[in-house]
Design a protein around this motif. Structure first.
Motif, PDB file in Angstrom:
ATOM      1  N   LEU A  84      13.003  -7.771   9.370  1.00  0.00           N
ATOM      2  CA  LEU A  84      14.228 -10.010   8.771  1.00  0.00           C
ATOM      3  C   LEU A  84      15.265  -8.329   7.811  1.00  0.00           C
ATOM      4  CD1 LEU A  84      15.013 -11.950   9.819  1.00  0.00           C
ATOM      5  CD2 LEU A  84      13.565 -13.273   8.329  1.00  0.00           C
ATOM      6  N   ASP A  85      14.616  -7.917   7.059  1.00  0.00           N
ATOM      7  CA  ASP A  85      15.384  -7.298   5.933  1.00  0.00           C
ATOM      8  C   ASP A  85      15.682  -6.453   6.659  1.00  0.00           C
ATOM      9  OD1 ASP A  85      16.566  -5.861   3.664  1.00  0.00           O
ATOM     10  OD2 ASP A  85      14.740  -7.186   2.885  1.00  0.00           O
ATOM     11  N   LEU A  86      17.137  -6.047   7.029  1.00  0.00           N
ATOM     12  CA  LEU A  86      17.586  -4.779   7.894  1.00  0.00           C
ATOM     13  C   LEU A  86      17.528  -3.627   7.054  1.00  0.00           C
ATOM     14  CD1 LEU A  86      17.884  -3.729  10.666  1.00  0.00           C
ATOM     15  CD2 LEU A  86      20.827  -4.739  10.880  1.00  0.00           C
ATOM     16  N   GLU A  87      18.085  -4.149   6.475  1.00  0.00           N
ATOM     17  CA  GLU A  87      18.598  -2.365   4.533  1.00  0.00           C
ATOM     18  C   GLU A  87      17.301  -1.698   4.482  1.00  0.00           C
ATOM     19  OE1 GLU A  87      20.074  -2.054   0.716  1.00  0.00           O
ATOM     20  OE2 GLU A  87      20.230  -4.228   1.662  1.00  0.00           O
ATOM     21  N   VAL A  88      15.787  -2.511   4.306  1.00  0.00           N
ATOM     22  CA  VAL A  88      14.923  -1.712   4.687  1.00  0.00           C
ATOM     23  C   VAL A  88      14.296  -1.460   5.626  1.00  0.00           C
ATOM     24  CG1 VAL A  88      14.046  -2.715   2.064  1.00  0.00           C
ATOM     25  CG2 VAL A  88      12.978  -3.949   5.079  1.00  0.00           C
ATOM     26  N   ALA A  89      14.442  -1.938   6.507  1.00  0.00           N
ATOM     27  CA  ALA A  89      13.990  -1.500   7.784  1.00  0.00           C
ATOM     28  C   ALA A  89      14.581  -0.004   8.209  1.00  0.00           C
ATOM     29  CB  ALA A  89      14.311  -2.109   9.118  1.00  0.00           C
ATOM     30  N   GLN A  90      16.067  -0.247   7.852  1.00  0.00           N
ATOM     31  CA  GLN A  90      16.957   0.839   7.730  1.00  0.00           C
ATOM     32  C   GLN A  90      16.579   2.185   6.707  1.00  0.00           C
ATOM     33  OE1 GLN A  90      20.588  -1.059   6.893  1.00  0.00           O
ATOM     34  NE2 GLN A  90      20.801  -0.455   9.831  1.00  0.00           N
ATOM     35  N   GLU A  91      16.177   2.285   5.527  1.00  0.00           N
ATOM     36  CA  GLU A  91      16.065   2.378   4.748  1.00  0.00           C
ATOM     37  C   GLU A  91      14.592   3.396   5.248  1.00  0.00           C
ATOM     38  OE1 GLU A  91      14.246   0.738   0.991  1.00  0.00           O
ATOM     39  OE2 GLU A  91      16.823   0.208   1.258  1.00  0.00           O
ATOM     40  N   VAL A  92      13.514   2.999   6.087  1.00  0.00           N
ATOM     41  CA  VAL A  92      12.080   3.019   7.082  1.00  0.00           C
ATOM     42  C   VAL A  92      12.729   4.335   8.326  1.00  0.00           C
ATOM     43  CG1 VAL A  92       9.968   2.928   7.747  1.00  0.00           C
ATOM     44  CG2 VAL A  92      10.658   1.407   6.389  1.00  0.00           C
ATOM     45  N   VAL A  93      13.279   3.815   8.636  1.00  0.00           N
ATOM     46  CA  VAL A  93      14.196   5.061  10.107  1.00  0.00           C
ATOM     47  C   VAL A  93      14.921   5.914   8.963  1.00  0.00           C
ATOM     48  CG1 VAL A  93      16.060   5.263  10.860  1.00  0.00           C
ATOM     49  CG2 VAL A  93      14.638   3.377  11.685  1.00  0.00           C
ATOM     50  N   VAL A 150       6.586   5.594  23.071  1.00  0.00           N
ATOM     51  CA  VAL A 150       7.516   4.529  22.096  1.00  0.00           C
ATOM     52  C   VAL A 150       7.101   3.596  21.662  1.00  0.00           C
ATOM     53  CG1 VAL A 150       9.696   2.814  22.342  1.00  0.00           C
ATOM     54  CG2 VAL A 150       9.551   5.019  23.781  1.00  0.00           C
ATOM     55  N   ALA A 151       6.821   3.115  20.404  1.00  0.00           N
ATOM     56  CA  ALA A 151       6.710   1.724  20.152  1.00  0.00           C
ATOM     57  C   ALA A 151       6.530   1.431  19.050  1.00  0.00           C
ATOM     58  CB  ALA A 151       5.379   2.963  18.611  1.00  0.00           C
ATOM     59  N   VAL A 152       6.824  -0.164  19.069  1.00  0.00           N
ATOM     60  CA  VAL A 152       7.875  -0.688  18.437  1.00  0.00           C
ATOM     61  C   VAL A 152       5.900  -1.248  17.064  1.00  0.00           C
ATOM     62  CG1 VAL A 152       7.917  -3.907  18.091  1.00  0.00           C
ATOM     63  CG2 VAL A 152       9.110  -1.760  20.193  1.00  0.00           C
ATOM     64  N   VAL A 153       6.584  -1.508  16.076  1.00  0.00           N
ATOM     65  CA  VAL A 153       6.167  -2.594  14.383  1.00  0.00           C
ATOM     66  C   VAL A 153       6.953  -3.437  14.275  1.00  0.00           C
ATOM     67  CG1 VAL A 153       4.781  -1.983  12.759  1.00  0.00           C
ATOM     68  CG2 VAL A 153       4.612   0.211  14.401  1.00  0.00           C
ATOM     69  N   THR A 154       6.409  -4.787  14.400  1.00  0.00           N
ATOM     70  CA  THR A 154       7.255  -5.673  13.499  1.00  0.00           C
ATOM     71  C   THR A 154       6.879  -5.892  11.940  1.00  0.00           C
ATOM     72  OG1 THR A 154       5.529  -6.880  13.650  1.00  0.00           O
ATOM     73  CG2 THR A 154       7.139  -6.353  16.142  1.00  0.00           C
ATOM     74  N   GLY A 155       7.704  -6.062  11.431  1.00  0.00           N
ATOM     75  CA  GLY A 155       7.600  -6.435  10.185  1.00  0.00           C
ATOM     76  C   GLY A 155       6.978  -5.182   9.280  1.00  0.00           C
ATOM     77  N   ALA A 156       8.315  -3.877   9.319  1.00  0.00           N
ATOM     78  CA  ALA A 156       7.823  -3.188   8.786  1.00  0.00           C
ATOM     79  C   ALA A 156       8.013  -2.282   8.443  1.00  0.00           C
ATOM     80  CB  ALA A 156       8.167  -1.876  10.366  1.00  0.00           C
ATOM     81  N   GLY A 157       9.154  -3.316   7.251  1.00  0.00           N
ATOM     82  CA  GLY A 157       9.965  -2.419   5.852  1.00  0.00           C
ATOM     83  C   GLY A 157       9.223  -2.167   5.120  1.00  0.00           C
ATOM     84  N   ARG A 158       8.119  -3.022   4.752  1.00  0.00           N
ATOM     85  CA  ARG A 158       7.245  -2.493   3.393  1.00  0.00           C
ATOM     86  C   ARG A 158       5.881  -2.616   3.836  1.00  0.00           C
ATOM     87  NH1 ARG A 158      11.383  -6.533   2.461  1.00  0.00           N
ATOM     88  NH2 ARG A 158      12.365  -5.700   0.374  1.00  0.00           N
ATOM     89  N   GLY A 159       4.780  -2.274   3.125  1.00  0.00           N
ATOM     90  CA  GLY A 159       3.497  -2.356   3.334  1.00  0.00           C
ATOM     91  C   GLY A 159       2.913  -1.307   4.001  1.00  0.00           C
ATOM     92  N   LEU A 160       2.057  -2.600   5.275  1.00  0.00           N
ATOM     93  CA  LEU A 160       1.236  -1.990   5.856  1.00  0.00           C
ATOM     94  C   LEU A 160       2.530  -1.790   7.611  1.00  0.00           C
ATOM     95  CD1 LEU A 160      -1.869  -4.665   5.709  1.00  0.00           C
ATOM     96  CD2 LEU A 160      -1.948  -2.114   5.767  1.00  0.00           C
ATOM     97  N   GLY A 161       2.976  -3.009   7.189  1.00  0.00           N
ATOM     98  CA  GLY A 161       3.681  -2.407   8.891  1.00  0.00           C
ATOM     99  C   GLY A 161       4.589  -0.730   8.479  1.00  0.00           C
ATOM    100  N   ARG A 162       5.227  -0.257   7.266  1.00  0.00           N
ATOM    101  CA  ARG A 162       5.972   1.048   7.064  1.00  0.00           C
ATOM    102  C   ARG A 162       4.846   1.618   7.167  1.00  0.00           C
ATOM    103  NH1 ARG A 162       6.060   3.232   2.297  1.00  0.00           N
ATOM    104  NH2 ARG A 162       7.926   4.917   1.888  1.00  0.00           N
ATOM    105  N   ALA A 163       3.684   1.643   6.662  1.00  0.00           N
ATOM    106  CA  ALA A 163       2.517   2.277   6.790  1.00  0.00           C
ATOM    107  C   ALA A 163       2.774   2.801   8.597  1.00  0.00           C
ATOM    108  CB  ALA A 163       1.504   2.434   6.134  1.00  0.00           C
ATOM    109  N   TYR A 164       2.327   2.038   8.983  1.00  0.00           N
ATOM    110  CA  TYR A 164       1.880   1.961  10.297  1.00  0.00           C
ATOM    111  C   TYR A 164       3.255   2.987  11.129  1.00  0.00           C
ATOM    112  CZ  TYR A 164      -1.330  -1.836   9.823  1.00  0.00           C
ATOM    113  OH  TYR A 164      -2.353  -2.901   9.422  1.00  0.00           O
ATOM    114  N   ALA A 165       4.383   2.769  11.381  1.00  0.00           N
ATOM    115  CA  ALA A 165       5.482   2.805  11.868  1.00  0.00           C
ATOM    116  C   ALA A 165       5.537   4.506  11.051  1.00  0.00           C
ATOM    117  CB  ALA A 165       7.313   1.847  11.600  1.00  0.00           C
TER     118      ALA A 165
END
Length: 304
Positions: free
Chosen positions: A37-46, A7-22
């Motif tokens: 912090l932008d929950l909407e983009v986090a949900q898009e990545v999910v 199980v992993a946590v990636v902070t700041g994962a809504g865009r860019g490098l964080g998104r790629a890591y997740a």
């Protein structure tokens, strides 16, 4: 690389490098908490991860506070039962030269990058200890923290401090089997677009077009080019690697050295100002001073 069961946590994962890591961690089999912090983009990545057959949940806390760090670790435990990997990627920029930088510009950058890394690292380490150790702390640095970066006082200070945390935490957590490593990424993301001469390359990457070979060979590529390093450091294959700062970009991987003395001299009775003037002006320290000037990403034009 198989991260099934982790199980992993990636902070700041809504865009860019964080998104790629997740996304890369999820492709390797890990369940991922996608924080932004932008929950909407986090949900898009999910949604992207789940559509590809992976497992992920979104979390919207701001990074920096103890409460935010505890919330993101708590989300991992509540949803997936444990935490194995913490990737501290969240950050902001407030670029100003020293004479123009306001207190609030400096404070928000340090709060998010450096204090956010501290609070998330501490929360994760406590959870790792409760589980018996053997966790993975992957702290995201920057070339700006390794060398000068004109106009980025808060950012360079934070990123340099993060690599200091890598070394200290590696020593403190070694006995528990938890590893701590720094990733020094270089990628064509929105942040890179602000560097003179880089906007066209960022647009190229955004369109999914191939990055020129000479640029990739110079150490500059896409966010996905960095993600493999994060997956490796999260894996059991990297159990013996800790306390390192490893650069990744394009076709290039690099291991950064730890600070060390490059010249030392003894003088009976010590060094007064006149002796130092002689030593630095044609004497024993002549030619030993270190390069300090601002540098940009490998393969990129120099900034002014």
């Amino acid at each position: 690389m198989d991260l099934s069961g982790k199980v992993a946590v990636v902070t700041g994962a809504g865009r860019g490098l964080g998104r790629a890591y997740a996304q890369a961690l999820a492709r390797a089999g890990a369940a991922v908490v996608v924080n932004d912090l932008d929950l909407e983009v986090a949900q898009e990545v999910v949604a992207e991860i789940v559509a590809a057959g992976g497992s992920a949940v979104a979390e919207g806390s701001a990074m920096g506070s103890t409460e935010g760090a505890d919330a993101v670790v708590g989300k991992a435990v509540a949803e997936f039962g444990r935490l194995d990997v913490m990737v501290t990627n969240a950050g902001v920029l407030r670029d100003r030269t020293l004479l123009k930088m306001a207190d609030e510009d400096f404070d928000v950058v340090v709060q998010t990058h450096l204090r956010g890394t501290f609070t998330c690292g501490r929360a994760a380490a406590r959870q790792f200890k409760e589980q018996g150790g053997n966790g993975r702390l992957i702290l995201i640095g920057s070339p700006a923290g390794q060398r000068a970066s004109f106009g980025q006082t808060g950012y360079t200070a934070s990123k340099a401090g993060i690599i200091g945390l890598v070394r200290t935490w590696a020593a403190e957590l070694e006995r528990s089997g938890t590893t701590v490593n720094g990733v020094i990424p270089v990628a064509l993301t929105r942040m890179a677009a602000t560097i003179p001469g880089m906007a066209e390359l960022v647009e190229l990457a955004d369109r999914g077009e191939p990055i020129p070979a000479d640029v990739r060979q110079g150490g500059l590529g896409t966010a996905d080019d960095v993600a493999g390093l994060v997956v490796f450091l999260a894996s059991d294959a990297a159990a013996g690697i800790t306390g390192q700062a490893i650069g990744a970009g394009g076709d290039r991987i690099a291991i950064w050295s730890h600070p060390k003395e490059v010249a030392a001299e003894l003088r009976d009775g010590g060094w007064d100002a006149d002796a130092l003037a002689e030593a630095f002006s044609g004497g024993v320290f002549s030619g030993q001073l270190q390069e300090w000037r601002s540098t940009t990403a490998p393969g990129a034009p120099a900034s002014k």
